[in-house]
Design an enzyme around this catalytic site. Structure first.
Site, PDB file in Angstrom:
ATOM      1  N   HIS A  93     -57.912  28.211 -50.767  1.00 11.07           N
ATOM      2  CA  HIS A  93     -58.829  27.810 -49.681  1.00 11.07           C
ATOM      3  C   HIS A  93     -59.319  26.387 -49.941  1.00 11.07           C
ATOM      4  O   HIS A  93     -59.557  26.004 -51.084  1.00 11.07           O
ATOM      5  CB  HIS A  93     -60.006  28.789 -49.611  1.00 11.07           C
ATOM      6  N   GLY A 171     -65.998  25.325 -40.435  1.00 10.12           N
ATOM      7  CA  GLY A 171     -67.460  25.337 -40.394  1.00 10.12           C
ATOM      8  C   GLY A 171     -68.070  24.314 -39.451  1.00 10.12           C
ATOM      9  O   GLY A 171     -69.289  24.166 -39.411  1.00 10.12           O
ATOM     10  N   SER A 209     -63.303  27.424 -37.459  1.00 10.85           N
ATOM     11  CA  SER A 209     -64.237  27.561 -36.330  1.00 10.85           C
ATOM     12  C   SER A 209     -63.721  28.469 -35.215  1.00 10.85           C
ATOM     13  O   SER A 209     -63.961  28.201 -34.040  1.00 10.85           O
ATOM     14  CB  SER A 209     -64.616  26.174 -35.790  1.00 10.85           C
TER      15      SER A 209
HETATM   16  P1  PGA Z   1     -64.997  28.971 -40.284  1.00 11.09           P
HETATM   17  O1  PGA Z   1     -64.272  29.161 -41.686  1.00 11.09           O
HETATM   18  O2  PGA Z   1     -64.452  29.994 -39.345  1.00 11.09           O
HETATM   19  O3  PGA Z   1     -66.449  29.163 -40.558  1.00 11.09           O
HETATM   20  O4  PGA Z   1     -64.683  27.569 -39.814  1.00 11.09           O
HETATM   21  C1  PGA Z   1     -62.905  29.449 -41.748  1.00 11.09           C
HETATM   22  C2  PGA Z   1     -62.447  29.467 -43.185  1.00 11.09           C
HETATM   23  O5  PGA Z   1     -62.966  28.712 -44.000  1.00 11.09           O
HETATM   24  O6  PGA Z   1     -61.576  30.266 -43.560  1.00 11.09           O
END
Ligand code: PGA
Length: 250
Positions: A93, A171, A209
């Site tokens: 990640h 995010g 997101s």
């Molecule tokens: P997010 O995170 O949906 O909050 O953008 C996705 C991820 O980091 O796997």
């Protein structure tokens, strides 16, 4: 096509909160053709597993170490994760790459260790904002895929799920347009083909997101096998809406 929906809870919830969320989700999904995977933090895994028992959910972890055993303080093996009931594990990640210095080489060892432990690796790749602006996204994806899959057999590679996660979008509350993800997924599939041959088909999912408003746009695309969801996976009603969407497009 059966879609895959993965909730990455990151380090957002206490063990108690994780169990409450798992219970709410368990109550909201009786059965599903979608593969739904929840990835709690390590300490919450056993309690979340118990809360999900008999339901339509699979369990995943957010990381693993590449060695199987030894003097590696603080690390967790794939075998231990399997013992706890995990069948999936997120690898590489971008938050781990950014905060803990995970390199493509380390990610490669982790993908290999996951497969050896009979865990399905969810291999995260994606370009940074800088790479995006420089126009080097495709080269970055190609490099990450090539190194991460190095030394694996085509049969092993066929078991990997690749998550395309543009780092600058995670995010942010603003996903890329689905067509943008489709193009990136094409590049990822090309890179996999270079390593494993045309016969190997990997599943490629989008993350960054995703929420119940934009989820359908991604899940409707044939090139998008599913979504990796961060923030929106922390709210039961929101995640359940996404499950609904995945069920209807599949
Ligand atoms: P997010 O995170 O949906 O909050 O953008 C996705 C991820 O980091 O796997």
């Amino acid at each position: 096509m059966r879609k895959i929906l993965i909730g990455n809870w990151k380090m957002q919830l206490s063990v108690r909160e994780s169990v409450a969320l798992a219970r709410a989700l368990r109550a909201g999904v009786k059965k599903a053709k979608t593969t739904i995977v929840l990835c709690p933090s390590f300490p919450a895994i056993p309690a979340v597993r118990d809360a999900l028992r008999g339901g339509a959910f699979a369990l995943g972890a957010q990381d693993l170490f590449w060695e199987t055993k030894g003097q590696y303080t603080g690390e967790v093996s794939g075998a231990a994760l399997r013992e706890l009931g995990c069948s999936f594990v997120i690898v590489g990640h971008s938050e781990r790459r950014a905060h803990l210095g995970e390199t493509d080489e380390m990610v490669n060892k982790k993908v290999s260790a996951a497969l050896a432990a009979r865990l399905t690796p969810i291999l995260c790749v994606g370009e940074t904002r800088e790479e995006r602006e420089r126009g080097t996204r495709d080269a970055a994806l190609r490099r990450q895929v090539h190194v991460a899959l190095r030394g694996l057999t085509p049969a092993q590679i066929g078991k990997v799920i690749v998550a395309y996660e543009p780092v600058w979008v995670i995010g942010s509350g603003k996903a890329v347009p689905p067509k943008d993800a489709v193009r990136a997924h094409g590049k990822i599939r090309n890179a996999v083909e270079e390593v494993a041959g045309a016969a190997v088909k990997v599943r490629v999912i989008y993350g960054g997101s995703v929420d119940s408003n934009n989820g359908a746009g991604f899940l409707r695309e044939a090139a998008v096998d599913g979504c990796l969801v961060g923030g929106a996976s922390l709210r039961a009603a929101e995640f359940l809406k996404l499950v609904q969407v995945a069920e209807t497009v599949a």
